[in-house]
Design an enzyme around this catalytic site. Structure first.
Site, PDB file in Angstrom:
ATOM      1  N   ARG A  94      31.761 -39.598 -46.747  1.00 21.92           N
ATOM      2  CA  ARG A  94      31.509 -38.815 -47.948  1.00 21.92           C
ATOM      3  C   ARG A  94      32.260 -37.491 -47.933  1.00 21.92           C
ATOM      4  O   ARG A  94      32.503 -36.907 -48.987  1.00 21.92           O
ATOM      5  CB  ARG A  94      30.005 -38.555 -48.109  1.00 21.92           C
ATOM      6  CG  ARG A  94      29.170 -39.796 -48.386  1.00 21.92           C
ATOM      7  CD  ARG A  94      27.706 -39.439 -48.649  1.00 21.92           C
ATOM      8  NE  ARG A  94      27.623 -38.332 -49.577  1.00 21.92           N
ATOM      9  CZ  ARG A  94      26.987 -37.197 -49.328  1.00 21.92           C
ATOM     10  NH1 ARG A  94      26.388 -37.000 -48.179  1.00 21.92           N
ATOM     11  NH2 ARG A  94      26.961 -36.242 -50.238  1.00 21.92           N
TER      12      ARG A  94
ATOM     13  N   ASP B 250      27.115 -25.401 -43.996  1.00 19.76           N
ATOM     14  CA  ASP B 250      27.821 -26.662 -43.759  1.00 19.76           C
ATOM     15  C   ASP B 250      28.628 -26.660 -42.464  1.00 19.76           C
ATOM     16  O   ASP B 250      29.241 -27.666 -42.114  1.00 19.76           O
ATOM     17  CB  ASP B 250      28.745 -26.995 -44.931  1.00 19.76           C
ATOM     18  CG  ASP B 250      28.002 -27.622 -46.096  1.00 19.76           C
ATOM     19  OD1 ASP B 250      26.819 -27.980 -45.924  1.00 19.76           O
ATOM     20  OD2 ASP B 250      28.591 -27.759 -47.181  1.00 19.76           O
TER      21      ASP B 250
ATOM     22  N   CYS C 190      22.488 -36.039 -49.236  1.00 17.59           N
ATOM     23  CA  CYS C 190      21.999 -35.907 -47.863  1.00 17.59           C
ATOM     24  C   CYS C 190      20.567 -35.396 -47.838  1.00 17.59           C
ATOM     25  O   CYS C 190      20.194 -34.527 -48.621  1.00 17.59           O
ATOM     26  CB  CYS C 190      22.888 -34.942 -47.067  1.00 17.59           C
ATOM     27  SG  CYS C 190      24.475 -35.639 -46.591  1.00 17.59           S
TER      28      CYS C 190
ATOM     29  N   ARG D 228      16.389 -29.453 -52.785  1.00 10.09           N
ATOM     30  CA  ARG D 228      17.342 -28.713 -53.602  1.00 10.09           C
ATOM     31  C   ARG D 228      16.959 -28.957 -55.055  1.00 10.09           C
ATOM     32  O   ARG D 228      17.557 -29.766 -55.757  1.00 10.09           O
ATOM     33  CB  ARG D 228      18.770 -29.166 -53.301  1.00 10.09           C
ATOM     34  CG  ARG D 228      19.232 -28.736 -51.920  1.00 10.09           C
ATOM     35  CD  ARG D 228      20.641 -29.159 -51.620  1.00 10.09           C
ATOM     36  NE  ARG D 228      20.727 -30.558 -51.263  1.00 10.09           N
ATOM     37  CZ  ARG D 228      21.852 -31.153 -50.904  1.00 10.09           C
ATOM     38  NH1 ARG D 228      22.966 -30.477 -50.859  1.00 10.09           N
ATOM     39  NH2 ARG D 228      21.861 -32.432 -50.568  1.00 10.09           N
TER      40      ARG D 228
ATOM     41  N   LYS E 219      36.168 -31.059 -51.047  1.00  8.91           N
ATOM     42  CA  LYS E 219      35.237 -32.020 -51.654  1.00  8.91           C
ATOM     43  C   LYS E 219      34.323 -31.327 -52.662  1.00  8.91           C
ATOM     44  O   LYS E 219      34.184 -31.770 -53.814  1.00  8.91           O
ATOM     45  CB  LYS E 219      34.396 -32.689 -50.580  1.00  8.91           C
ATOM     46  CG  LYS E 219      33.274 -33.585 -51.126  1.00  8.91           C
ATOM     47  CD  LYS E 219      32.442 -34.186 -50.017  1.00  8.91           C
ATOM     48  CE  LYS E 219      31.329 -33.255 -49.566  1.00  8.91           C
ATOM     49  NZ  LYS E 219      30.119 -33.358 -50.422  1.00  8.91           N
ATOM     50  N   ASN E 220      33.682 -30.239 -52.231  1.00 11.89           N
ATOM     51  CA  ASN E 220      32.694 -29.588 -53.097  1.00 11.89           C
ATOM     52  C   ASN E 220      33.336 -28.966 -54.321  1.00 11.89           C
ATOM     53  O   ASN E 220      32.699 -28.871 -55.376  1.00 11.89           O
ATOM     54  CB  ASN E 220      31.914 -28.543 -52.302  1.00 11.89           C
ATOM     55  CG  ASN E 220      30.988 -29.170 -51.279  1.00 11.89           C
ATOM     56  OD1 ASN E 220      30.603 -30.330 -51.404  1.00 11.89           O
ATOM     57  ND2 ASN E 220      30.629 -28.415 -50.255  1.00 11.89           N
TER      58      ASN E 220
END
Length: 422
Positions: free
Chosen positions: A401, A309, A118, A123, A22-23
C-alpha cells in the site's frame, strides 16, 4: 499470502530513488472531480492504494489512465458523475473519504461510505463533516454511509475552526471550498508538505488559495476550475524510511530526490543519534558516524514535528542503541503494535499507553514476525536487515500500500532480501 525473507548483516552502499508521495497523490487524485477538464499527475507512486483510488474514481465516472509504467496518471471527469462511493471500495483505504468534499462541491450532494485503512487508531470523520456542515451541507449517517447535501445545491464559504490539525479534513475542506460561494477560512489547518502540494495543484487548476503551509488557510471560491498538469511531491515517509536503512546497517546510501526541508525534525533526531545527513546534487546522503547508535527520545507531532509515520521505523533503529530511548506517540493511540514483533527479535521494549521505552540491546536475532500495518511492516524489514540470521515478515500486503518495489530498492544497495510468493 506473500512474505519477505531478510538475511541480516552487511553494510549498504548505493542509491535509492524516492517515489512521489502516496499521501499527496491520494489527495490530488480526487481533485479531478472538481473540473470537467483533464488533470495529469506526474511522479505518481506505483502502489496498491493508488490502484484503489483509481478504482474508486472510475466508479464515480472519472477516467483514469496509467501511463509510463504508472508514473503518470491522466485523469478526466467530463462525463456524468456518480455521487455514491460504495463500501466495497471505500473500506479498503482511509483516503477514500477525500472524494466527499469534491463531490459536494461539484454536484451538491454525495453518499460516501465510512472508510477503512490501517488499524492504528480512531480517525473519526466528525471533523470533516462538521466543517462541511458549516459550509451549508446537511449530513447524516445512515446504513454506514454519509449522506450529504448542500443547501440550495451549492456550498458556501465559512470560517472553520478545527479542534486539531487534521490532514485529511484540511484537504477535504480545501477542495470543497474551491467551488463554494464566498470565502472559506480554515483555522488550525494542517501544515504538512502534502497540503502545500494539493494547494499548488488546485492553484494550477485556477483555485484561489492562500496560507497553505501555515495554520490558517484561506480559499476564495471560484465558478469553475480548469485542467492542469502537476508533479507529485517527493514521498517524505519513504524518504525517511530508506534514510534509516544505512543508519541501521551501516554504510552510505544516497536518496535520489530527497530534501531535508521535508523532514527537518526527523533529521535532527538522526543527528542526535549519530547519523550524518548531507545534501548532494541529486538528493541526500546518509551515513552512520559511529559504530553504535546513541539513544534519543522521540515524540510524534503534526508537521513540522517528528512524523508518526516514521515512529515504527525509528523504533527499529533504537532497538540496538547505546542507552534507553523513550518514544511518545501523540497522533494515534494504537501505533505500537510492531513492538511485540520486535521483542520476538530480541528487542527490550516496554509499552505503557502511548509511551514505549526501548533499552538498547547488543544485537537483534532473526525470527518469524507479522506485519500489523503499513509502517510496522517496513520497520520489521529494517530490523531484520541488521539482525543475526533470517527474518521472515508475513502479511506484507500492508507493505504494497505504501512502498513501491521495496525489495528491488533495498537489494540495489546490498540488502539480502527477497519476496516469497505464497
Amino acid at each position: 499470502m506473500d512474505s519477505i525473507l531478510v538475511r541480516g548483516g552487511g553494510k549498504l552502499s548505493g542509491q535509492i530513488p524516492i517515489a512521489g508521495a502516496k499521501n499527496a497523490c491520494l489527495a490530488l487524485m480526487p481533485a479531478t472531480l472538481l473540473s470537467d477538464e483533464p488533470l495529469t499527475l506526474t511522479n505518481a507512486p506505483r502502489l496498491s492504494d493508488i490502484r484503489t483510488m483509481t478504482e474508486l474514481l472510475g466508479s464515480l465516472g472519472a477516467e483514469v489512465t496509467s501511463l509510463q509504467e504508472g508514473k503518470v496518471l491522466a485523469m478526466a471527469s467530463h462525463g456524468p458523475i456518480n455521487t455514491r462511493a460504495e463500501y466495497d471500495i471505500v473500506r479498503k483505504m482511509r483516503a477514500s473519504n477525500l472524494v466527499l468534499g469534491p463531490l459536494l462541491a461539484r454536484e451538491g450532494h454525495a453518499e460516501v461510505s465510512l472508510p477503512g485503512g490501517c488499524a492504528i487508531g480512531a480517525r473519526p470523520m466528525d471533523i470533516h463533516t462538521d466543517g462541511l456542515a458549516k459550509m451549508g451541507a446537511q449530513i447524516d449517517l445512515r446504513d454506514g454511509y454519509l449522506h450529504a447535501k448542500a443547501d440550495g445545491g451549492k456550498l458556501r464559504g465559512a470560517v472553520i475552526d478545527f479542534p486539531f490539525a487534521s490532514v485529511g479534513a484540511t484537504e477535504n475542506i480545501m477542495m470543497a471550498a474551491t467551488l463554494a460561494k464566498g470565502t472559506t477560512v480554515i483555522n488550525n489547518a494542517a501544515r504538512e508538505p502534502e497540503i502545500v502540494d494539493l494547494a499548488d495543484c488546485l492553484r494550477a487548476m485556477g483555485a484561489q488559495i492562500d496560507g497553505d503551509g501555515t495554520s490558517t488557510v484561506t480559499i476564495q471560491g471560484v465558478d469553475r476550475l480548469h485542467g492542469a498538469t502537476h508533479r507529485v511531491v517527493t514521498d517524505r515517509i519513504e524518504l525517511g524510511t530508506y534514510m534509516l536503512a544505512p543508519a541501521i546497517c551501516g554504510g552510505e546510501v544516497e536518496l535520489l530526490g530527497g530534501r531535508i526541508d521535508l523532514l527537518e525534525a526527523f533529521c535532527e533526531k538522526l543527528d542526535a543519534a549519530g547519523i550524518s545527513v548531507s545534501e548532494t546534487e541529486n538528493g541526500l546522503s546518509v551515513t552512520r558516524r559511529e559504530d553504535q547508535i546513541r539513544a534519543v527520545d522521540v515524540t510524534t507531532e503534526p508537521f513540522p514535528g517528528f512524523p508518526t509515520d516514521l515512529q515504527a521505523q525509528m523504533m527499529a533503529l533504537l532497538c540496538t542503541a547505546d542507552g534507553t530511548s523513550v518514544l511518545e506517540e501523540k497522533i494515534f493511540e494504537n501505533r505500537f503494535m510492531h513492538a511485540p514483533e520486535l521483542i520476538r527479535m530480541g528487542a527490550d521494549i516496554e509499552v505503557h499507553g502511548g509511551t514505549a521505552t526501548v533499552k538498547g540491546v547488543a544485537k537483534l536475532k532473526g525470527a518469524p514476525v507479522m506485519a500489523t500495518d503499513l509502517r510496522a511492516s517496513v520497520s520489521l524489514i529494517l530490523a531484520g536487515m541488521a539482525a543475526e540470521g533470517e527474518t521472515t515478515v508475513s502479511r506484507v500486503y500492508h507493505l504494497d500500500r505504501g512502498y513501491e518495489h521495496v525489495v528491488t530498492k533495498l537489494r540495489g544497495v546490498g540488502a539480502d532480501i527477497e519476496r516469497i510468493k505464497s
